[in-house]
Design a protein around this motif. Sequence first.
Motif, mmCIF file in Angstrom:
data_model
loop_
_atom_site.group_PDB
_atom_site.id
_atom_site.type_symbol
_atom_site.label_atom_id
_atom_site.label_comp_id
_atom_site.label_asym_id
_atom_site.label_seq_id
_atom_site.Cartn_x
_atom_site.Cartn_y
_atom_site.Cartn_z
ATOM 1 N N PRO A 136 9.718 -7.120 -1.406
ATOM 2 C CA PRO A 136 9.546 -7.885 -0.168
ATOM 3 C C PRO A 136 8.158 -7.764 0.459
ATOM 4 N N TYR A 137 7.201 -7.240 -0.289
ATOM 5 C CA TYR A 137 5.835 -7.135 0.233
ATOM 6 C C TYR A 137 4.883 -7.993 -0.576
ATOM 7 N N VAL A 138 4.001 -8.678 0.157
ATOM 8 C CA VAL A 138 2.976 -9.514 -0.462
ATOM 9 C C VAL A 138 1.639 -8.824 -0.221
ATOM 10 N N LEU B 223 4.186 -9.730 10.908
ATOM 11 C CA LEU B 223 4.515 -9.522 9.493
ATOM 12 C C LEU B 223 3.925 -8.181 9.049
ATOM 13 N N GLY B 224 3.889 -7.257 10.021
ATOM 14 C CA GLY B 224 3.289 -5.952 9.754
ATOM 15 C C GLY B 224 4.304 -5.003 9.158
ATOM 16 N N ILE B 225 4.979 -4.276 10.003
ATOM 17 C CA ILE B 225 5.942 -3.284 9.499
ATOM 18 C C ILE B 225 7.100 -3.981 8.761
ATOM 19 N N GLY B 226 7.598 -3.328 7.730
ATOM 20 C CA GLY B 226 8.723 -3.871 6.985
ATOM 21 C C GLY B 226 10.011 -3.546 7.710
ATOM 22 N N ASN B 227 10.296 -4.316 8.739
ATOM 23 C CA ASN B 227 11.457 -4.024 9.577
ATOM 24 C C ASN B 227 12.454 -5.168 9.476
ATOM 25 N N PHE C 230 -4.561 -6.448 1.851
ATOM 26 C CA PHE C 230 -3.819 -6.605 3.102
ATOM 27 C C PHE C 230 -2.369 -6.888 2.760
ATOM 28 N N ARG C 231 -1.450 -6.244 3.510
ATOM 29 C CA ARG C 231 -0.032 -6.423 3.199
ATOM 30 C C ARG C 231 0.656 -7.319 4.221
ATOM 31 N N LEU C 232 1.440 -8.271 3.736
ATOM 32 C CA LEU C 232 2.309 -9.046 4.619
ATOM 33 C C LEU C 232 3.754 -8.751 4.236
ATOM 34 N N LEU D 121 0.084 4.925 10.644
ATOM 35 C CA LEU D 121 -0.351 3.530 10.479
ATOM 36 C C LEU D 121 0.351 2.533 11.401
ATOM 37 N N PHE D 122 1.692 2.581 11.443
ATOM 38 C CA PHE D 122 2.400 1.513 12.151
ATOM 39 C C PHE D 122 2.254 1.605 13.676
ATOM 40 N N PRO D 123 2.285 2.820 14.259
ATOM 41 C CA PRO D 123 1.977 2.888 15.689
ATOM 42 C C PRO D 123 0.562 2.381 16.009
ATOM 43 N N ALA E 263 13.514 2.712 -2.619
ATOM 44 C CA ALA E 263 14.100 2.074 -1.424
ATOM 45 C C ALA E 263 14.198 0.554 -1.542
ATOM 46 N N TYR E 264 13.385 -0.043 -2.425
ATOM 47 C CA TYR E 264 13.380 -1.508 -2.529
ATOM 48 C C TYR E 264 14.012 -1.983 -3.841
ATOM 49 N N ALA E 265 14.740 -1.091 -4.512
ATOM 50 C CA ALA E 265 15.266 -1.410 -5.852
ATOM 51 C C ALA E 265 16.104 -2.689 -5.868
ATOM 52 N N ASN F 255 6.971 -1.313 -5.335
ATOM 53 C CA ASN F 255 6.015 -0.537 -4.563
ATOM 54 C C ASN F 255 5.779 -1.052 -3.155
ATOM 55 N N ASN F 256 5.786 -0.113 -2.254
ATOM 56 C CA ASN F 256 5.284 -0.330 -0.911
ATOM 57 C C ASN F 256 3.919 0.364 -0.900
ATOM 58 N N PRO F 257 2.807 -0.319 -0.790
ATOM 59 C CA PRO F 257 2.649 -1.662 -0.247
ATOM 60 C C PRO F 257 2.389 -2.793 -1.240
ATOM 61 N N ALA G 51 -0.525 4.122 -1.197
ATOM 62 C CA ALA G 51 0.847 4.647 -1.148
ATOM 63 C C ALA G 51 1.389 4.623 0.282
ATOM 64 N N TYR G 52 2.702 4.614 0.364
ATOM 65 C CA TYR G 52 3.403 4.782 1.643
ATOM 66 C C TYR G 52 2.878 6.081 2.270
ATOM 67 N N PRO G 53 2.360 6.049 3.493
ATOM 68 C CA PRO G 53 1.629 7.196 4.044
ATOM 69 C C PRO G 53 2.414 8.504 4.151
ATOM 70 N N SER H 268 18.482 0.995 4.339
ATOM 71 C CA SER H 268 17.684 0.256 5.331
ATOM 72 C C SER H 268 17.372 -1.160 4.900
ATOM 73 N N LYS H 269 16.720 -1.282 3.762
ATOM 74 C CA LYS H 269 16.211 -2.585 3.365
ATOM 75 C C LYS H 269 17.266 -3.368 2.592
ATOM 76 N N THR H 270 18.269 -2.652 2.082
ATOM 77 C CA THR H 270 19.320 -3.294 1.299
ATOM 78 C C THR H 270 20.387 -3.883 2.207
ATOM 79 N N ALA I 72 15.515 7.296 4.100
ATOM 80 C CA ALA I 72 14.602 7.707 3.029
ATOM 81 C C ALA I 72 13.344 8.384 3.574
ATOM 82 N N LYS I 73 12.906 7.970 4.751
ATOM 83 C CA LYS I 73 11.638 8.510 5.255
ATOM 84 C C LYS I 73 11.698 10.018 5.485
ATOM 85 N N PRO I 74 12.727 10.521 6.215
ATOM 86 C CA PRO I 74 12.783 11.977 6.372
ATOM 87 C C PRO I 74 12.917 12.711 5.049
#
Length: 407
Positions: free
Chosen positions: A342-344, A39-43, A383-385, A16-18, A215-217, A184-186, A130-132, A246-248, A107-109
Motif C-alpha cells: 500500500p505504499y508508493v 497521504l503521509g502516515i499509513g493510517n 518520497f512515499r505516498l 518521523l510522523f510527529p 505487517a503488509y503481507a 516493504n515500508n517505505p 527502513a521503518y524508523p 492493523s493494516k489487514t 507490531a510496532k512495540p
Amino acid sequence: MARVNANYDKLAAGYLFPEIARRTKAFIEANPGATVMRLGIGNTTEALTPAILDGLRQGVEKLADNSTYTGYGDEQGDSRLRQAIAGSYAERGAQIEAGEVFVSDGAKPDAANIQSIFSQDAVIAVQDPAYPVYVDSNVIAGRTGESRDGTYEGLVYMRCDESNGFFPHPPEQKADLIYLCSPNNPTGAVASKEQLKEFVDYARKNKAVIIFDAAYAEYISDKSLPRTIYEIEGAKECAIEINSFSKTAGFTGVRLGWTIVPKALLAEGAEAGKINSLWNRRQCTMFNGASNVVQEGGLAALSQKGRTESARLIEYYMGNARVIVDGLKSKGLTVYGGVNAPYVWLKTPNGMKSWDFFDKLLNECRVVGTPGSGFGPAGEGFFRLSAFGHRENIDKAVESIKVNLVL
Ligand code: MLT
C-alpha cells in the motif's frame, strides 16, 4: 543522582510522523482555511467490517456478566487466538504451533522491544531505507555510536535502491540481527522466495537472527511471492516474524498484533527453545496481555467471514494505490511500489531533496507525504505516498498533483 539515558540524545531527529504532523500544522496555521490531503502516515481510514464489529461486541458483552467476565488474561494471548493465528500459517505451508505465537498490542512495540532479548554487542543490520523503529530502538538500547550524515556508527546499512529493485543482498560483513520488511515500508518492494532464501542461508551460516516484519503481507496479490518468511525452508531456525491486524483488518487504533518466536530458533549460545522462553519471560514481566475485547475482534477477523470482508478492504486500499501510481506516472514521475503493497515510492523530480519535495507538494498541491530521507540515507531523493485514505480524498490529491505540481 538520576541521569537520563543519553542514547536518546543520539537520535538524529524527532520521530518521523510527529515531525510531519508538526510541519503540516504549521502550514495550516499559516494558510487558514486551506484543506490539506494527507497521504503521509499509513493510517487506515475505512470502518471496521461487520464480522469484526460483532466479535468486538461479543467481547464487550462477556464483560457484562460475572459468569463470562474475565480480568487479566494470559500474557501470551488468548489460546483460541494463538491457535487461530498458528492455523493461518498452515495455509502457506508453514507449521507454526500456538506456543510459538505471542499476541501483543501491535507490531510496532514488538519491533521495538524484540532487540532487548539479544546481547548488547549484537551487530544490527537494517535495510536502508527502513521503518524508523528498527534503528531508533537499537540506538536507544545503546547499540550504535553517534549519527553522522544520516547514518549511525556501528549499524550495517543494506542499501535498497533502483539498482537492486529496492531489496538488498545479505551484507558482506557479519551481522547478528537483521531487520527485513516485506512488503516493504517505505518502498513497497516485495522480496521473492529466492531473495528471502539468500537471507535464510546467510543467517543459518552466521548464526544470525532475522526479524521479519510482515505487517503488509495481506497486500500481496501475486501468488508467487512469499507472505511469510516461514515459506522458506530452514527459516524457523533463524527468523522471528512480526505481524499485525492493523493494516489487514483496520486495527490501527484498536491495537492487536503478534510475534512468532519459533521453538527451533537458534542463536550463538542459545539452544532450541531458549529464545522462545526469553521472549515469554520478557512479555510476562513487561506486558499484561492484549485487551480481551480486542482479542475477540481478532478472532472474528480470522473467521472466514472476517477474512472475506478484510480482503475487500485491502482491495479498496489497493484501488487507491492504483489511482496514485497511474496519476503520478501520467505526470511523468518515476514510481515504484503500490502493486503488492500500500505504499508508493516516487523519485523526486530533478533530484530534489526529499524534505524540499515535501514542502513543494504541500505548498503547490496541499498534499502531505513522507520524505524518503526520513527512512534512512538511501531514501534521499525519494518520497512515499500512502494508499490509506478515503477514495475521494485520494482522487482529489492525485488530481491536485496532476494540475498543480510544477515540474
Ligand atoms: C507508516 O506510516 O509507516 C506506518 O503507518 C507507521 C506505523 O505503522 O507505525
